[in-house]
Design a protein around this motif. Structure first.
Motif, PDB file in Angstrom:
ATOM      1  N   PRO A   1      92.322 -24.253  54.422  1.00 10.75           N
ATOM      2  CA  PRO A   1      92.894 -24.146  53.230  1.00 10.75           C
ATOM      3  C   PRO A   1      92.479 -23.036  52.036  1.00 10.75           C
ATOM      4  O   PRO A   1      93.217 -22.637  51.294  1.00 10.75           O
ATOM      5  CB  PRO A   1      92.778 -25.605  52.688  1.00 10.75           C
ATOM      6  CG  PRO A   1      92.528 -26.283  53.838  1.00 10.75           C
ATOM      7  CD  PRO A   1      91.789 -25.364  54.883  1.00 10.75           C
TER       8      PRO A   1
ATOM      9  N   ALA B   1      93.714 -19.750  52.732  1.00 14.48           N
ATOM     10  CA  ALA B   1      94.998 -19.827  52.467  1.00 14.48           C
ATOM     11  C   ALA B   1      95.353 -19.586  51.196  1.00 14.48           C
ATOM     12  O   ALA B   1      96.109 -18.928  50.702  1.00 14.48           O
ATOM     13  CB  ALA B   1      95.835 -21.085  53.088  1.00 14.48           C
ATOM     14  N   ALA B   2      94.720 -20.119  50.050  1.00 14.32           N
ATOM     15  CA  ALA B   2      94.721 -20.054  48.922  1.00 14.32           C
ATOM     16  C   ALA B   2      94.494 -18.792  48.469  1.00 14.32           C
ATOM     17  O   ALA B   2      95.081 -18.073  47.609  1.00 14.32           O
ATOM     18  CB  ALA B   2      93.767 -21.138  48.062  1.00 14.32           C
TER      19      ALA B   2
ATOM     20  N   ASP C   1      97.373 -16.828  48.909  1.00  7.60           N
ATOM     21  CA  ASP C   1      98.551 -17.359  48.465  1.00  7.60           C
ATOM     22  C   ASP C   1      99.803 -17.844  49.345  1.00  7.60           C
ATOM     23  O   ASP C   1     100.643 -17.394  48.998  1.00  7.60           O
ATOM     24  CB  ASP C   1      98.931 -16.368  47.453  1.00  7.60           C
ATOM     25  CG  ASP C   1     100.289 -16.932  46.519  1.00  7.60           C
ATOM     26  OD1 ASP C   1     101.007 -16.186  46.006  1.00  7.60           O
ATOM     27  OD2 ASP C   1      99.974 -18.063  46.017  1.00  7.60           O
ATOM     28  N   VAL C   2      99.146 -18.696  50.383  1.00  7.17           N
ATOM     29  CA  VAL C   2     100.241 -19.195  51.211  1.00  7.17           C
ATOM     30  C   VAL C   2     100.004 -20.653  51.658  1.00  7.17           C
ATOM     31  O   VAL C   2      98.732 -20.881  51.377  1.00  7.17           O
ATOM     32  CB  VAL C   2     100.220 -18.588  52.722  1.00  7.17           C
ATOM     33  CG1 VAL C   2     100.994 -16.999  52.698  1.00  7.17           C
ATOM     34  CG2 VAL C   2      99.167 -18.404  53.377  1.00  7.17           C
ATOM     35  N   SER C   3     100.944 -21.472  51.857  1.00  3.80           N
ATOM     36  CA  SER C   3     100.579 -22.870  52.048  1.00  3.80           C
ATOM     37  C   SER C   3     100.376 -22.940  53.449  1.00  3.80           C
ATOM     38  O   SER C   3     101.627 -22.694  54.256  1.00  3.80           O
ATOM     39  CB  SER C   3     101.828 -23.615  51.755  1.00  3.80           C
ATOM     40  OG  SER C   3     102.128 -23.757  50.428  1.00  3.80           O
ATOM     41  N   PRO C   4      99.249 -23.699  54.015  1.00  8.43           N
ATOM     42  CA  PRO C   4      98.968 -23.804  55.404  1.00  8.43           C
ATOM     43  C   PRO C   4      99.736 -25.255  55.873  1.00  8.43           C
ATOM     44  O   PRO C   4     100.157 -25.969  54.951  1.00  8.43           O
ATOM     45  CB  PRO C   4      97.486 -23.837  55.401  1.00  8.43           C
ATOM     46  CG  PRO C   4      97.278 -24.641  54.177  1.00  8.43           C
ATOM     47  CD  PRO C   4      98.250 -23.972  53.139  1.00  8.43           C
ATOM     48  N   VAL C   5      99.759 -25.248  57.154  1.00  6.65           N
ATOM     49  CA  VAL C   5     100.083 -26.538  57.809  1.00  6.65           C
ATOM     50  C   VAL C   5      98.942 -27.113  58.590  1.00  6.65           C
ATOM     51  O   VAL C   5      98.292 -26.559  59.387  1.00  6.65           O
ATOM     52  CB  VAL C   5     101.168 -26.461  58.724  1.00  6.65           C
ATOM     53  CG1 VAL C   5     102.102 -27.854  59.070  1.00  6.65           C
ATOM     54  CG2 VAL C   5     102.268 -25.400  58.371  1.00  6.65           C
TER      55      VAL C   5
ATOM     56  N   GLY D   1     107.691 -19.784  53.949  1.00  6.01           N
ATOM     57  CA  GLY D   1     107.114 -18.710  53.145  1.00  6.01           C
ATOM     58  C   GLY D   1     106.847 -17.315  53.980  1.00  6.01           C
ATOM     59  O   GLY D   1     107.400 -17.208  54.831  1.00  6.01           O
TER      60      GLY D   1
ATOM     61  N   LEU E   1      99.392 -26.278  47.876  1.00  2.00           N
ATOM     62  CA  LEU E   1      99.033 -25.096  47.179  1.00  2.00           C
ATOM     63  C   LEU E   1      99.545 -25.024  45.593  1.00  2.00           C
ATOM     64  O   LEU E   1      98.863 -24.806  44.767  1.00  2.00           O
ATOM     65  CB  LEU E   1      99.574 -23.875  47.822  1.00  2.00           C
ATOM     66  CG  LEU E   1      99.435 -22.527  47.130  1.00  2.00           C
ATOM     67  CD1 LEU E   1      97.979 -22.342  47.135  1.00  2.00           C
ATOM     68  CD2 LEU E   1     100.091 -21.533  47.886  1.00  2.00           C
TER      69      LEU E   1
ATOM     70  N   GLN F   1      93.667 -30.610  51.957  1.00  2.00           N
ATOM     71  CA  GLN F   1      94.090 -29.135  51.651  1.00  2.00           C
ATOM     72  C   GLN F   1      93.552 -28.869  50.173  1.00  2.00           C
ATOM     73  O   GLN F   1      93.133 -27.739  49.830  1.00  2.00           O
ATOM     74  CB  GLN F   1      95.357 -28.534  51.711  1.00  2.00           C
ATOM     75  CG  GLN F   1      95.719 -28.589  53.273  1.00  2.00           C
ATOM     76  CD  GLN F   1      97.251 -28.176  53.316  1.00  2.00           C
ATOM     77  OE1 GLN F   1      97.844 -27.462  52.470  1.00  2.00           O
ATOM     78  NE2 GLN F   1      97.984 -28.363  54.533  1.00  2.00           N
TER      79      GLN F   1
ATOM     80  N   GLN G   1      89.970 -27.815  48.646  1.00  2.00           N
ATOM     81  CA  GLN G   1      89.474 -26.554  49.183  1.00  2.00           C
ATOM     82  C   GLN G   1      90.397 -25.054  48.766  1.00  2.00           C
ATOM     83  O   GLN G   1      89.790 -24.314  48.332  1.00  2.00           O
ATOM     84  CB  GLN G   1      89.723 -26.471  50.691  1.00  2.00           C
ATOM     85  CG  GLN G   1      88.788 -27.353  51.594  1.00  2.00           C
ATOM     86  CD  GLN G   1      89.571 -28.821  51.988  1.00  2.00           C
ATOM     87  OE1 GLN G   1      90.027 -29.337  50.993  1.00  2.00           O
ATOM     88  NE2 GLN G   1      89.702 -29.184  53.097  1.00  2.00           N
ATOM     89  N   MET G   2      91.596 -25.525  48.515  1.00  6.59           N
ATOM     90  CA  MET G   2      92.444 -24.582  47.823  1.00  6.59           C
ATOM     91  C   MET G   2      92.226 -24.401  46.334  1.00  6.59           C
ATOM     92  O   MET G   2      92.019 -23.138  45.883  1.00  6.59           O
ATOM     93  CB  MET G   2      93.720 -25.003  47.995  1.00  6.59           C
ATOM     94  CG  MET G   2      94.501 -25.254  49.378  1.00  6.59           C
ATOM     95  SD  MET G   2      96.142 -25.470  49.465  1.00  6.59           S
ATOM     96  CE  MET G   2      96.596 -24.070  50.075  1.00  6.59           C
TER      97      MET G   2
ATOM     98  N   ARG H   1     106.262 -22.775  43.956  1.00 12.68           N
ATOM     99  CA  ARG H   1     107.062 -22.564  45.026  1.00 12.68           C
ATOM    100  C   ARG H   1     107.141 -23.567  46.231  1.00 12.68           C
ATOM    101  O   ARG H   1     106.082 -24.098  46.496  1.00 12.68           O
ATOM    102  CB  ARG H   1     106.106 -21.129  45.589  1.00 12.68           C
ATOM    103  CG  ARG H   1     107.104 -19.891  45.959  1.00 12.68           C
ATOM    104  CD  ARG H   1     106.109 -18.818  46.192  1.00 12.68           C
ATOM    105  NE  ARG H   1     105.136 -19.116  47.256  1.00 12.68           N
ATOM    106  CZ  ARG H   1     104.028 -18.649  47.154  1.00 12.68           C
ATOM    107  NH1 ARG H   1     103.372 -17.679  46.118  1.00 12.68           N
ATOM    108  NH2 ARG H   1     103.378 -18.778  48.177  1.00 12.68           N
TER     109      ARG H   1
ATOM    110  N   ASP I   1     107.610 -23.633  50.076  1.00  6.96           N
ATOM    111  CA  ASP I   1     107.491 -22.775  51.337  1.00  6.96           C
ATOM    112  C   ASP I   1     107.613 -23.627  52.500  1.00  6.96           C
ATOM    113  O   ASP I   1     107.290 -23.158  53.353  1.00  6.96           O
ATOM    114  CB  ASP I   1     106.170 -21.848  51.490  1.00  6.96           C
ATOM    115  CG  ASP I   1     106.248 -20.920  50.349  1.00  6.96           C
ATOM    116  OD1 ASP I   1     104.999 -20.251  49.931  1.00  6.96           O
ATOM    117  OD2 ASP I   1     107.291 -20.432  49.969  1.00  6.96           O
TER     118      ASP I   1
END
Lengths: 359, 256
Positions: free
Chosen positions: A138, A141-142, A145-149, A178, B100, B131, B134-135, B219, B221
């Protein structure tokens, strides 16, 4: 156009290509390339990372996989060699050699991923949902700038995933809409590594990752101090074929030794419920459950376990579940294939006597 | 030093959730809602640090619709000094608010509040994402101590030593403040809000703000295609002896 695109991917023109003519890219079949972030131990790629490779294959059969390893020392290089012939889809092994990566700290590793992704322009990034993967992905990912699964249990299309929610009491199917990269962590119990040897001896090239462009600001902010772990001959809980678990009903740390004896006979790993860990009977790394380890062995035997929702989340995918509890109303009996309403100590005694020693 | 704690309103951990027949989600109407258990542990840890003199103020924050204010009231009743409610509604269940976006909002709040520590629960028991902390740490470029089972602050050196529950046991790391910490189960046992504190909490300030005011662009996604029940297990049998069990395991299940 396709050749140009493939060329761009290879040359690492990933950054430019990513933002490029999206309309045109959409009219082409989306090219799949995957960065598998792997862990290694004792000179080998860990089984959990081999599961990540199986997941990469589930994304696309013709997936182009780059396997990333990091750390320092001879064990790293030995692991790279193991990685190079670990799966037919591995087209290259990337080795990031630095003392900063010797320990699983999220800050340098996330920065490494960001850099490798920007150079490689992968459509997917995959890691196994281990404490390393959960801590790292995560954050990376940040930075991208994307959202992970997270915690994917099935991949039905390159961007459609199934993951458990509400402690596994529901399954959620999501489509990622995304930009690249599509980042995911996978449950290793849902993706078994390919066990058949590769038909041709294809050995992927091993490349050193250029670490000169990493932003080291955040590296200095965290220091690894130590890891306290139990020295045990028991198989790893995450991969074991047989797991014997004790709950609050075991009543003491001393009594867990009985479970160990049974585990010895069965070649099993020992697990525990949150209650048993909270009570101090066993250390935390034995905990099976929603927020502990997820296991799916061929045989799961639960002794003195009531069967709370949160515990079931960690073992409900086991093939055969046996429960021993003196309370006939314990919820565990609703998921058990075979149940014994009996005193667990008597049952353990009898099992230990009657099961022959493992040869 | 200020501590910012982020909390989430979720379906209570004891509720047996049901998947809606139309498969768009889980039934949440008329179901008991509570503060996420890991968030309770986060609030508790912040309060203990303040009580030990390591921090001067505990600020609780949440992102959600109007009803999320309940969760902030609970945090205030436990002892948080004030709260921030970022109002956001996700009308379309197929397009939920993603971690996010939550992290970006919390980053904006953190940049305004300037805490020395942000504490969050390691995961919410509804989506089980694990998440956000961490983000947030990545967006702030702060170090992170996730799955914490023990936190020791050194005010002089402005460092936090965090014990973490990891696959192999307990890992100890040392972080420079400001840092982000996410809580694991055994970090502490949260206190109950006493009635006098619940009453006192009514006069504590909850600042309301929107993501737009924080300059955060949300956003979406991820599209939820469906929510289904997990495969059901075949009903099991209660046996009457160990011998019968061994027989079944060997000859019926073929696992021994």
């Amino acid at each position: 156009m396709a050749a140009m695109v493939v060329g761009a991917l290879r040359r690492g023109g990933g950054g430019g290509f990513r933002r490029g003519p999206r309309g045109l890219a959409q009219s082409l079949r989306r090219l799949v390339s995957t960065l598998v972030v792997a862990e290694h131990e004792g000179g080998f790629v860990k089984p959990s990372s081999l599961s990540a490779l199986a997941a990469a294959e589930a994304i696309a059969k013709d997936n182009k996989v780059s396997l990333l390893l990091g750390g320092s020392g001879p064990a790293l290089h030995k692991a790279a060699e193991h990685a190079a012939s670990s799966h037919p889809l591995v087209s290259e092994v990337l080795v990031a050699e630095s003392d900063a990566l010797a320990h699983p700290l999220a800050e340098p590793w996330a920065e490494l991923l960001r850099s490798v992704q920007q150079k490689g322009g992968y459509s997917h990034i995959v890691a196994s949902s281990t404490s390393f993967g959960k801590n790292l992905l995560p954050r990376a990912a940040a930075l991208l700038d994307v959202s992970p699964v997270t915690d994917v249990t099935a991949i039905t299309e390159p961007r459609v995933f199934v993951r458990p929610i509400y402690a596994g009491n529901a399954l959620c199917t999501v489509r990622y809409t995304g930009e690249d990269p599509c980042i995911m962590s996978i449950r290793s119990t849902s993706f078994s590594p390919a066990t058949e040897a590769m038909s041709e001896t294809k050995v992927a090239p091993i490349t050193q990752v250029d670490l000169s462009s990493l932003n080291e600001d955040s590296f200095r902010k965290s220091t690894w101090v130590n890891l306290t772990s139990q020295d045990t001959e028991r198989p790893d809980l995450g991969n074991a074929q047989v797991v014997v678990t004790g709950g609050r009903g075991l009543k003491s740390a001393e009594n867990f030794k009985l479970l160990e004896q049974l585990a010895e006979k069965l070649g099993a790993a020992v697990g525990a419920t949150r209650a048993a860990v909270d009570a101090g009977f066993v250390p935390n790394d034995l905990q099976v459950g929603q927020t502990g380890k997820i296991v799916a062995p061929a045989l799961y035997m639960a002794f003195g376990v009531s069967g709370a929702i949160q515990h079931l989340a960690g073992m409900r995918d086991s093939k055969v579940i046996v429960a021993v509890n003196k309370d006939a109303d314990a919820p565990i009996f609703q998921v058990a294939d075979y149940g014994l309403v009996a005193d667990l100590f008597e049952v353990l005694d009898e099992l230990i006597k009657k099961i022959p020693d493992k040869k | 030093m200020k501590i910012l704690v982020a909390v989430k309103r979720v379906v209570d951990y004891a509720v047996k959730v049901r998947v809606k027949p139309d498969r768009t989600g889980v039934e949440t109407a008329n179901v008991k809602m509570s503060m996420n258990p890991f968030c309770e542990i986060a609030v508790e840890e912040a309060l203990r640090l303040r009580e030990a003199g390591a921090a001067a103020e505990v600020v609780a924050a949440t992102i959600g619709p109007a009803q999320s204010a309940d969760t902030l009231r609970t945090a205030l009743a436990m002892g948080a000094d004030r709260a921030v409610h970022v109002l956001h509604d996700s009308p379309d269940p197929a397009r939920p608010l993603l971690p996010l976006s939550v992290a970006k909002i919390l980053r904006a709040v953190a940049l305004q509040e300037k805490p020395g520590l942000v504490i969050l629960g390691k995961q919410a028991i509804d989506d089980d994402c694990n998440q956000t902390g961490q983000m947030l740490a990545g967006l702030l470029q702060w170090p992170q101590g996730t799955f914490a089972s023990k936190v020791v602050l050194d005010k002089e050196k402005q460092k936090a030593t965090v014990d973490r529950e990891v696959d192999g046991g307990i890992e100890t790391i040392c972080l420079d403040l400001p840092a982000v910490i996410t809580t694991d189960l055994r970090l502490n046992q949260p206190r109950y809000a006493t009635l006098p504190n619940i009453m006192k909490a009514k006069s504590k300030v909850i600042k309301k703000v929107t993501p737009e005011e924080l300059n955060v662009d949300i956003r979406s996604d991820m599209e939820v295609i469906q929510v289904t029940e997990p495969p059901k297990r075949k009903a099991g049998v209660i046996l009457s002896s160990v011998d019968e069990l061994l027989d079944k395991l060997k000859n019926e299940a073929h696992v021994l």
